[in-house]
Design a protein around this motif. Structure first.
Motif, short mmCIF file in Angstrom:
data_model
loop_
_atom_site.label_atom_id
_atom_site.label_comp_id
_atom_site.label_asym_id
_atom_site.label_seq_id
_atom_site.Cartn_x
_atom_site.Cartn_y
_atom_site.Cartn_z
N GLY A 137 -37.89 33.96 38.10
CA GLY A 137 -37.50 35.34 37.83
C GLY A 137 -36.28 35.42 36.94
N GLN A 138 -35.85 36.64 36.68
CA GLN A 138 -34.68 36.87 35.83
C GLN A 138 -33.42 36.75 36.67
OE1 GLN A 138 -36.51 40.66 34.26
NE2 GLN A 138 -35.48 40.03 32.39
N ASN A 139 -32.64 35.74 36.40
CA ASN A 139 -31.36 35.54 37.07
C ASN A 139 -30.50 34.70 36.13
OD1 ASN A 139 -31.84 32.61 37.68
ND2 ASN A 139 -33.47 33.44 38.99
N PRO A 140 -29.19 34.64 36.36
CA PRO A 140 -28.31 33.94 35.42
C PRO A 140 -28.71 32.50 35.13
CG PRO A 140 -27.01 35.29 36.91
CD PRO A 140 -28.42 35.36 37.41
N GLU A 141 -29.10 31.76 36.16
CA GLU A 141 -29.48 30.36 35.94
C GLU A 141 -30.70 30.25 35.04
OE1 GLU A 141 -30.86 26.37 38.48
OE2 GLU A 141 -30.47 28.26 39.52
N ASN A 142 -31.71 31.07 35.30
CA ASN A 142 -32.92 31.02 34.49
C ASN A 142 -32.71 31.57 33.09
OD1 ASN A 142 -34.51 29.75 36.39
ND2 ASN A 142 -35.33 31.65 37.23
N ASP A 143 -31.81 32.55 32.97
CA ASP A 143 -31.50 33.07 31.63
C ASP A 143 -30.89 31.98 30.76
OD1 ASP A 143 -32.45 35.53 32.39
OD2 ASP A 143 -30.48 36.42 32.74
N ASP A 144 -30.01 31.18 31.34
CA ASP A 144 -29.44 30.04 30.61
C ASP A 144 -30.53 29.05 30.22
OD1 ASP A 144 -26.89 31.05 30.82
OD2 ASP A 144 -26.25 29.72 32.43
N LYS A 145 -31.40 28.75 31.18
CA LYS A 145 -32.47 27.78 30.92
C LYS A 145 -33.41 28.25 29.81
CE LYS A 145 -32.83 25.79 35.61
NZ LYS A 145 -33.73 25.67 36.79
N LEU A 146 -33.75 29.55 29.83
CA LEU A 146 -34.70 30.05 28.84
C LEU A 146 -34.09 30.04 27.43
CD1 LEU A 146 -37.51 31.13 28.34
CD2 LEU A 146 -36.68 33.44 28.85
N MET A 147 -32.78 30.27 27.35
CA MET A 147 -32.13 30.22 26.05
C MET A 147 -32.19 28.81 25.46
SD MET A 147 -28.64 32.18 25.05
CE MET A 147 -29.50 33.68 24.55
N VAL A 148 -32.04 27.82 26.33
CA VAL A 148 -32.14 26.43 25.88
C VAL A 148 -33.59 26.06 25.56
CG1 VAL A 148 -31.80 24.03 26.55
CG2 VAL A 148 -30.07 25.73 27.15
N ALA A 149 -34.51 26.51 26.41
CA ALA A 149 -35.93 26.22 26.18
C ALA A 149 -36.40 26.80 24.86
CB ALA A 149 -36.77 26.77 27.33
N SER A 150 -35.92 28.00 24.54
CA SER A 150 -36.30 28.65 23.28
C SER A 150 -35.90 27.78 22.09
CB SER A 150 -35.61 30.02 23.18
OG SER A 150 -35.87 30.63 21.93
N MET A 151 -34.69 27.27 22.11
CA MET A 151 -34.21 26.43 21.02
C MET A 151 -35.02 25.14 20.94
SD MET A 151 -30.33 25.21 20.10
CE MET A 151 -30.17 24.08 21.48
N MET A 152 -35.30 24.54 22.10
CA MET A 152 -36.06 23.29 22.11
C MET A 152 -37.50 23.51 21.64
SD MET A 152 -34.83 21.31 25.54
CE MET A 152 -33.30 20.39 25.55
N GLY A 153 -38.09 24.63 22.03
CA GLY A 153 -39.44 24.93 21.56
C GLY A 153 -39.48 25.09 20.06
N GLY A 154 -38.46 25.73 19.51
CA GLY A 154 -38.38 25.89 18.06
C GLY A 154 -38.24 24.56 17.34
N LEU A 155 -37.47 23.64 17.92
CA LEU A 155 -37.30 22.32 17.32
C LEU A 155 -38.58 21.49 17.44
CD1 LEU A 155 -33.68 21.51 18.53
CD2 LEU A 155 -34.41 21.92 16.18
N SER A 156 -39.31 21.67 18.54
CA SER A 156 -40.56 20.94 18.71
C SER A 156 -41.56 21.31 17.63
CB SER A 156 -41.15 21.21 20.09
OG SER A 156 -42.38 20.53 20.26
N LEU A 157 -41.75 22.61 17.40
CA LEU A 157 -42.73 23.02 16.40
C LEU A 157 -42.25 22.70 14.99
CD1 LEU A 157 -42.18 25.91 14.66
CD2 LEU A 157 -42.21 26.81 16.97
#
Length: 359
Positions: free
Chosen positions: A232-252
């Motif tokens: 769900g949406q919470n501070p810990e997951n918001d941090d994780k999703l911001m990092v995942a977004s960057m990593m996904g962009g680097l993967s593609l």
């Protein structure tokens, strides 16, 4: 396959890091005509974030409504021409918002130094000169636009990015505190863009150890965020999703996207659907290409009570479906990755039309 790509110049990560913006910009303020152009999602007009911008005398702030349509070549050309005529050449461009704002900031930074319409530069390495300094601050996570070397624009003839090393941001600020206003459906759709980036990057001919490392970690984070015990949406997951977004962009970036993104481009170009939402609309029907990923996406939708419409193709004309199929077909790099170098022997316009009719 080898890619000699440019990564982001500098990254600040952490809650509250938006406060560093002023000190970061001071190093650049004396360049060109000594003012900054802020390109900000209109959602923040009149809200607290707008009052926190370190705007100084001469700076230009443009609030842009990105909800109706994705960025267009006409929009970029008009923004560049107006700013140059009224203010001169900025010291830099600061983009604050979601993926569309990131792409606007990247594109206009290039067009300040390249003559003519941005339609001339839609494609790979067509940009002639480096752009001006540009800094991105995402306020929603998932598109990967903050790290990608592409600024996707819809033009009169095609939807295609300005793609080169100079597109990449010189600096990004990743502050998950800025994502707290994102509603649950958009939080899921944009997060699924990261998820789909990684699934498509992994399941294609260009996948490699480098792209796999980023995709593997980003997918792990997505599963924790959307399906884990603390989902769900919470501070810990918001941090994780911001990092995942960057990593996904680097993967593609070091691999490629595939069938879903090709179909999404058609949905956006012909029907005006927003990119992340269009990805989800298409991906749910691609189980024969991305079986486990599609099943997992449906679990995530159910977990967060988000429902995607089906039966949309019944409302589309044959002409619209054919037009979308041509947009998708003319993205050979995506089909090559997804299907292989012989993709034209396996994929025709009719094949793609049938994929749209599933929707």
């Amino acid at each position: 396959m080898h890619k000699n790509f440019k990564n982001i110049g500098k990254v600040v990560f952490g809650r509250g890091s938006f406060s560093m913006l002023e000190s970061i910009l001071e190093e650049r303020r004396n360049e060109n005509n000594r003012f900054f152009l802020y390109v900000v999602d209109d959602f923040f007009n009149g809200k607290d974030l707008a009052t926190r911008l370190p705007v100084k005398n001469g700076d230009v702030v443009r609030f842009i409504d990105v909800d109706p349509h994705e960025p267009t070549t006409e929009q970029i050309d008009e923004l560049r021409d107006t700013v140059l005529k009224e203010h001169g050449l900025p010291a830099g461009v600061i983009g604050i918002g979601g993926g569309s704002i990131m792409d606007i900031a990247k594109a206009v930074s290039l067009m300040f130094t390249n003559e003519g319409s941005s339609t001339l530069y839609q494609g790979l390495n067509l940009v002639k000169k480096p752009g001006i300094y540009h800094l991105g601050i995402p306020t929603i996570s998932g598109t990967g636009a903050e790290v990608s070397m592409t600024a996707v624009l819809t033009g009169p003839e095609k939807k295609l990015g300005l793609k080169c090393d100079w597109t990449v941001f010189d600096q990004v600020i990743l502050d998950a505190e800025l994502t707290v206003t994102v509603p649950v459906d958009k939080w899921l759709y944009t997060g699924m863009d990261t998820y789909i980036h990684c699934i498509e990057s992994e399941q294609g001919t260009l996948n490699n150890a480098y792209s796999h490392a980023y995709a593997e970690q980003a997918l792990k984070l997505c599963r924790e965020i959307y399906l884990g015990e603390n989902a769900g949406q919470n501070p810990e997951n918001d941090d994780k999703l911001m990092v995942a977004s960057m990593m996904g962009g680097l993967s593609l970036t070091y691999s490629e996207v595939g069938v879903c993104h090709a179909l999404s481009y058609g949905l956006s170009k012909i029907l005006g659907e927003k990119h992340c939402y269009a990805n989800c609309l298409a991906f749910q029907h691609l189980e024969d290409y991305y079986g486990e990923g599609v099943r997992e996406l449906k679990q995530m939708l159910t977990r967060h009570n988000v429902t995607l419409p089906t039966g949309l193709a019944k409302t589309w004309t044959d002409e619209q479906i054919t037009a979308m199929a041509h947009v998708a077909y003319n993205l050979p790099h995506m089909w090559n990755h997804a299907i292989g170098p012989d993709w034209k022997e396996k994929v025709t316009i009719k094949t793609i039309e049938d994929l749209y009719r599933r929707m």
